[in-house]
Design a protein around this motif. Structure first.
Motif, PDB file in Angstrom:
ATOM      1  N   ALA B 231       0.865  -1.179   0.000  1.00  0.00           N
ATOM      2  CA  ALA B 231       0.000   0.000   0.000  1.00  0.00           C
ATOM      3  C   ALA B 231       0.901   1.228   0.000  1.00  0.00           C
ATOM      4  O   ALA B 231       2.100   1.134   0.280  1.00  0.00           O
ATOM      5  N   CYS B 232       0.322   2.374  -0.339  1.00  0.00           N
ATOM      6  CA  CYS B 232       1.065   3.630  -0.255  1.00  0.00           C
ATOM      7  C   CYS B 232       0.345   4.527   0.759  1.00  0.00           C
ATOM      8  O   CYS B 232      -0.699   4.166   1.304  1.00  0.00           O
ATOM      9  N   LEU B 233       0.911   5.683   1.018  1.00  0.00           N
ATOM     10  CA  LEU B 233       0.258   6.619   1.925  1.00  0.00           C
ATOM     11  C   LEU B 233      -1.130   6.969   1.405  1.00  0.00           C
ATOM     12  O   LEU B 233      -1.296   7.172   0.193  1.00  0.00           O
ATOM     13  N   LEU B 253      -3.314   3.327   1.451  1.00  0.00           N
ATOM     14  CA  LEU B 253      -4.245   2.990   0.373  1.00  0.00           C
ATOM     15  C   LEU B 253      -3.612   1.872  -0.442  1.00  0.00           C
ATOM     16  O   LEU B 253      -2.472   2.015  -0.908  1.00  0.00           O
ATOM     17  N   ASP B 254      -4.324   0.750  -0.596  1.00  0.00           N
ATOM     18  CA  ASP B 254      -3.729  -0.308  -1.407  1.00  0.00           C
ATOM     19  C   ASP B 254      -4.030  -0.023  -2.878  1.00  0.00           C
ATOM     20  O   ASP B 254      -4.905   0.783  -3.200  1.00  0.00           O
ATOM     21  N   PRO B 255      -3.275  -0.635  -3.786  1.00  0.00           N
ATOM     22  CA  PRO B 255      -3.408  -0.256  -5.203  1.00  0.00           C
ATOM     23  C   PRO B 255      -4.761  -0.601  -5.804  1.00  0.00           C
ATOM     24  O   PRO B 255      -5.083  -0.132  -6.889  1.00  0.00           O
TER      25      PRO B 255
END
Lengths: 329, 329
Positions: B231-233, B253-255
């Motif tokens: 995930a990213c921020l 937030l996952d892709p």
């Protein structure tokens, strides 16, 4: 799944520059979960452009991979070369139109520290590129930067495929993943694939007009004879990509707070010196070493030419043939 | 000019990380035109922290210079070492309190891809550091990140001087100069120097209170066993440094678009798990390799302690003595 029963037709490249991290991260996700990329039935080949540079989190190791696709570099076999030229040759040998797994279209996913938004870069005036870009613009409103006639910047990856575009998203720092950049990248790619499927089936209707920003040339920061910048981008110009720049507008700021205004450079073509030009790639971190603080373009509204539609029809025949060939071993 | 007739008292370091370009650019400007830095009469030593990394436009060559000032690394003479440890030893030998040109205060100028604004970082609870930071906060309103008790992150440059602060400005991409970042850096440095002059003359009045953000620990992105981020921020957290984070708030937030909410980590101290924590260094590009997606802090309002004023008086005596010694050859 359709994509697995067909020969690849579309090469999707992420991480041509190793410190652009958003598209490669998506690529890993799509490789784990192919259904996460709505590919509209197109058979795609997902490739990390420069794995060694990606590993090192550097734009490149020895030379910019996306300036290494010159025919003379690709052809010069046996001569001493470097990691990136080797990689360029490998990509063409594997995925080029005459490669092991031939692809007809290359979509090269980039990010930038400039506020380019979600944008397209087209290299030269190949009808299929312009047609695909025009269709993408009609669907998503993406601005188009037409890069041409700049001998100091050449050898771009997509030029080695019959049809190819760069999808360029920013601003985002190098080395960093940001969700909105990923979202925009995925959106532009999915719509590109949907349009290619429409091209293949003959369903695509081209718009009547397209707005392109034609490359005129680039400006560097003012510098000392040793190369030290004497000024930086003016804050009123930072993040104003795609917005007109007129003679007298603030352009650079020296460290004492003095403003240097834009004056049209001597090389600007007749008829363009008095009016606005449109800057792109303003303060892209990787372009400092190239002597580019921003590039200047001319905004043009073009009628879509009948030849573009003909080129798309030819591409449709090739895409349909590729789809029927099925996957090679 | 006063600065030239005195022994240096304040070490100003820019480019401790070679891909942070704003402060080094200012440094070159101040070296060319000393009057461009209002130094309030303090004798200053302007130093590029890691010239080799600056030349390469990399954070560091072999190891993070700003994690290389551990006593055991500095002391280990004769042992095999690396470029950054050598540089750390050189800086201490030249400008340390017992060095060739002894400095009493170190101001280390950094930039970050995080939206830290114009901020101060203090390492541990040395009274002089806290006093100077409190005075800067009273003058400019700068937030203070108190980094302490983190064995995985140690060996910071300023810890080798009797008094020292990091001035941290962001967000700005690595490798890029942006005018507002330079402006904020210069402002924080000039006010620091003015306050040091007031300290030297005994004129400085400390505020009654100071707000500090005490380091609690750091969170990494969720990752696969191989280390790939899952995930990213979350975009609702990106660029929200210094803003409270509560259990249940969106964090990653996952892709596929799924939100991962903040849940207090098990290591969080009793009494902090239910309330808000305050994140800093959210999505700093250089911290991915350190396994830090953001750090969590606790916001504290402290009364300024009488001991801080005493520490400043002791510093004033040393600064005044340095000023009288005059410049060594």
């Amino acid at each position: 799944m359709a994509a697995q029963s067909q020969a690849p037709a579309v090469l999707v490249v992420a991480g041509t520059h190793g410190n652009e991290r958003n598209a490669p991260w998506l690529l890993q996700h799509w490789q784990r979960r192919p259904s996460a990329l709505a590919s509209s039935g197109m058979a795609i080949e997902l490739v990390l452009g420069n794995p060694a540079a990606h590993q090192a989190n550097l734009r490149y190791l020895e030379r910019d991979l996306n300036r290494s696709f010159q025919p003379e570099l690709l052809a010069g076999d046996g001569q001493p070369t470097c990691a990136e030229v080797e990689r360029a040759r490998e990509l063409v040998a594997r995925f080029g139109p005459q490669g092991e797994r031939p692809c007809l279209v290359a979509l090269d996913l980039h990010s930038t520290t400039s506020a380019m938004g979600n944008a397209l870069v087209v290299y030269g005036r190949r009808p299929t590129d312009l047609a695909l870009a025009a269709a993408l613009q009609a669907r998503l409103g993406l601005p188009i930067y037409l890069h041409e006639a700049d001998p100091s910047q050449s050898g771009f990856l997509v030029e080695c495929w019959p049809c190819g575009l760069v999808i360029e998203v920013g601003p985002v720092p190098q080395g960093l993943i940001q969700a909105p950049i990923c979202r925009q990248t995925q959106l532009a790619l999915e719509v590109s694939l949907a349009l290619l499927a429409e091209i293949r089936s003959g369903d695509l209707k081209l718009p009547q007009r397209v707005v392109v920003h034609r490359h005129l040339g680039s400006l560097d920061l003012p510098r000392t004879p040793e190369g030290t910048p004497l000024a930086c981008l003016h804050p009123l110009r930072q993040h104003r990509d795609w917005q007109p720049l007129r003679p007298g507008d603030p352009l650079f700021l020296d460290p004492s707070g003095g403003t240097l205004s834009y004056q049209p450079p001597a090389w600007l073509e007749d008829g363009l010196a008095d009016g606005p030009v449109v800057p792109v790639f303003i303060n892209e971190a990787a372009y400092g070493e190239k002597g580019i603080a921003l590039s200047l373009t001319e905004r043009l509204v073009w009628s879509v030419q009948p030849g573009w539609g003909d080129a798309l029809k030819a591409l449709a025949v090739q895409l349909a043939a590729a789809a029927e060939r099925g996957a090679p071993l």
